[in-house]
Write a protein that holds these residues in place. Structure first.
Motif, PDB file in Angstrom:
ATOM      1  N   CYS A  19       1.533  -0.872   0.246  1.00  0.00           N
ATOM      2  CA  CYS A  19       0.345  -0.150  -0.223  1.00  0.00           C
ATOM      3  C   CYS A  19       1.029   1.151  -0.303  1.00  0.00           C
ATOM      4  CB  CYS A  19      -1.068   0.321   1.353  1.00  0.00           C
ATOM      5  SG  CYS A  19      -2.372  -0.958   1.389  1.00  0.00           S
ATOM      6  N   PHE A  65     -11.431  -4.580   2.350  1.00  0.00           N
ATOM      7  CA  PHE A  65     -11.032  -3.507   1.141  1.00  0.00           C
ATOM      8  C   PHE A  65     -11.088  -1.866   2.582  1.00  0.00           C
ATOM      9  CE2 PHE A  65     -13.040  -0.846  -1.986  1.00  0.00           C
ATOM     10  CZ  PHE A  65     -12.679  -1.688  -2.559  1.00  0.00           C
ATOM     11  N   TRP A  68      -7.591  -1.031   3.958  1.00  0.00           N
ATOM     12  CA  TRP A  68      -6.516  -1.100   3.570  1.00  0.00           C
ATOM     13  C   TRP A  68      -7.274  -0.231   2.475  1.00  0.00           C
ATOM     14  CZ3 TRP A  68      -2.394  -2.768   5.024  1.00  0.00           C
ATOM     15  CH2 TRP A  68      -2.442  -3.311   6.777  1.00  0.00           C
ATOM     16  N   LEU A  69      -7.786   0.074   1.745  1.00  0.00           N
ATOM     17  CA  LEU A  69      -8.099   1.402   0.894  1.00  0.00           C
ATOM     18  C   LEU A  69      -7.708   2.561   1.642  1.00  0.00           C
ATOM     19  CD1 LEU A  69      -9.302   2.904  -1.978  1.00  0.00           C
ATOM     20  CD2 LEU A  69     -11.680   2.375  -0.446  1.00  0.00           C
ATOM     21  N   LEU A 229      -4.585  -5.732  -4.536  1.00  0.00           N
ATOM     22  CA  LEU A 229      -6.008  -6.781  -4.678  1.00  0.00           C
ATOM     23  C   LEU A 229      -5.692  -8.367  -4.015  1.00  0.00           C
ATOM     24  CD1 LEU A 229      -6.820  -4.578  -7.912  1.00  0.00           C
ATOM     25  CD2 LEU A 229      -8.149  -4.191  -5.098  1.00  0.00           C
ATOM     26  N   VAL A 232      -5.883  -9.005  -0.920  1.00  0.00           N
ATOM     27  CA  VAL A 232      -7.365  -8.779  -0.269  1.00  0.00           C
ATOM     28  C   VAL A 232      -7.923  -9.680  -0.254  1.00  0.00           C
ATOM     29  CG1 VAL A 232      -9.234  -6.748  -0.072  1.00  0.00           C
ATOM     30  CG2 VAL A 232      -6.579  -6.052  -0.427  1.00  0.00           C
ATOM     31  N   VAL A 233      -7.936  -9.281  -1.683  1.00  0.00           N
ATOM     32  CA  VAL A 233      -9.256 -10.487  -1.485  1.00  0.00           C
ATOM     33  C   VAL A 233      -8.680 -12.145  -0.964  1.00  0.00           C
ATOM     34  CG1 VAL A 233      -9.666 -12.565  -3.606  1.00  0.00           C
ATOM     35  CG2 VAL A 233      -9.936 -10.194  -4.038  1.00  0.00           C
ATOM     36  N   THR A 236      -9.518 -11.303   2.994  1.00  0.00           N
ATOM     37  CA  THR A 236     -11.453 -11.493   2.813  1.00  0.00           C
ATOM     38  C   THR A 236     -12.049 -13.002   2.935  1.00  0.00           C
ATOM     39  OG1 THR A 236     -11.208  -9.509   1.709  1.00  0.00           O
ATOM     40  CG2 THR A 236     -13.328 -10.415   1.393  1.00  0.00           C
TER      41      THR A 236
END
Length: 401
Positions: A19, A65, A68-69, A229, A232-233, A236
């Protein structure tokens, strides 16, 4: 409320560095490559920060999501605030580093006085969540300032500069395993991931002539964004970083108080060693070269603009003229960071065309090469002098017709 931050696992540190890297490269791409400008980019990301932080605060649980965004946007925003102080307001990096360090100490002091803990396992109330995000923002600003200050002191390339924060993080990992305080170790490592990620982004995006891999800011951003991404997926779906339990109110009792106190001496020794390394690097030959760069050397052997440009394709000359004019506009607007990035485009374009242009007229090529070198030294000086930059850029524009 449920703890809305992730468990500190290896995945936490991987995605934190990703990030930080994509935040740095993406901000540079918008600010410099798209020509949005430093202040406008800062305004855009300040608005984005308000939006994503409201989303994070309004969530009822930890959502990878959203969390971390928020970290990415905080990373970019903290970086931009530091860049505004340094590049537009002329605040020395030593001063901004000291101010941000003091600000972080104040945030931690108030946070601890009110909540009696700084642990990320205890972010279970609204005040603690607000303190947490304020501390994260200041750590990014502090990490940016200290990282840039390190580069200014040492003159290291992007690739070499990765090694210092990486080595310090390894030292912190060793200290934690030997019994250092968990909360102190976490926040020290958290601060250091900022210069580590930024230096990685610069290393991937910088041209090969500057010690980088030459991917450019757009491709670097894309590569790290895809990695984020994917991570994160995975988090999740796996829920590998969800904190199931909650830490009791107050500070957890140390497992070995004597050892924790002893490890403070270890961390102090690491800090002294790092400072000694920076002092040593600052006194290496690059310091003299940087001092010379403050005053660009005059160009010898003047020829007319017609003689300088006629041997070369008009389209190529127009390209160099456009980049030079863009750099001059950014210098005049006070956006030194954008000017420094744009002048790198000039260097890259000129170097790429050397094999085709120099054979057409060695005299004309040498003359323009000297004027471009003068521009590079003026714009990249550790303490740029605006009149000197404008003079060098104006002279090059005149030579380019």
């Amino acid at each position: 409320m449920l703890n809305k931050v992730p468990e500190v696992t290896i995945w936490f540190w991987i995605i934190k560095i990703l990030c930080t890297t994509v935040g740095e490269s993406f901000a540079d791409w918008i600010n410099m490559n798209l020509g949005v400008g430093l202040f406008n980019t800062a305004l855009i990301f300040t608005g984005a920060l308000a939006a994503v932080l409201a989303w994070q605060l309004g969530a009822g649980r930890y959502i990878p999501f959203v969390y971390w965004l928020t970290v990415v946007v905080v990373s970019v925003t903290g970086t931009l605030y530091t860049d505004i102080l340094t590049d537009s307001q002329g605040v020395p990096l030593a001063l901004s580093s000291s101010v941000f360090a003091a600000a972080l100490a104040v945030v931690f002091g108030i946070w601890y006085a009110r909540e009696r803990t700084l642990s990320v396992h205890s972010i279970t109330t609204r005040p603690r969540e607000l303190f947490y995000w304020l501390a994260v923002l200041v750590t990014f600003a502090l990490g940016t300032a200290t990282g840039d200050w390190t580069l200014e002191l040492t003159g290291w390339t992007a690739g070499v500069s990765v090694l210092l924060p990486l080595g310090l993080i390894v030292a912190i990992i060793a200290g934690r395993r030997l019994g250092a305080n968990a909360v102190l170790s976490f926040w020290l490592a958290y601060i250091l991931t900022r210069p580590l990620g930024a230096n990685l982004g610069d290393w991937f995006g910088s041209p090969g002539g500057d010690g980088g891999l030459g991917l450019g800011t757009a491709l670097t951003s894309a590569v790290f964004l895809v990695a984020i991404l994917a991570t994160v997926v995975y988090l999740t779906l796996s829920r590998r970083d969800v904190i199931e339990g909650q830490e009791p109110t107050g500070t957890p009792r140390a497992l070995n108080p004597a050892r924790e106190r002893g490890m403070l001496v270890y961390y102090a020794a690491v800090a002294v060693a790092a400072a000694s390394l920076l002092v040593w690097a600052n006194h290496q030959p690059h310091a003299a070269a940087s001092a010379e760069a403050d005053t660009p050397a005059p160009v010898t052997g003047h020829i007319s603009p017609q003689e300088a440009t006629s041997p070369f394709p008009p389209a190529e000359i127009a390209k160099f003229r456009t980049i030079t004019a863009d750099t001059l506009a950014k210098v005049n607007s006070g956006d030194q960071r954008a000017a420094t990035s744009r002048v790198t485009d000039l260097e890259t374009a000129w170097d790429d065309d050397q094999s085709t242009l120099e054979p057409k007229s060695e005299k004309a090529w040498s003359f323009l090469d000297g004027e471009i070198d003068r521009v590079l030294k003026a714009v990249r000086a550790p303490h740029p002098d605006k009149p000197g930059e404008v003079d060098a850029l104006d002279a090059l524009l005149t030579s380019l017709g």
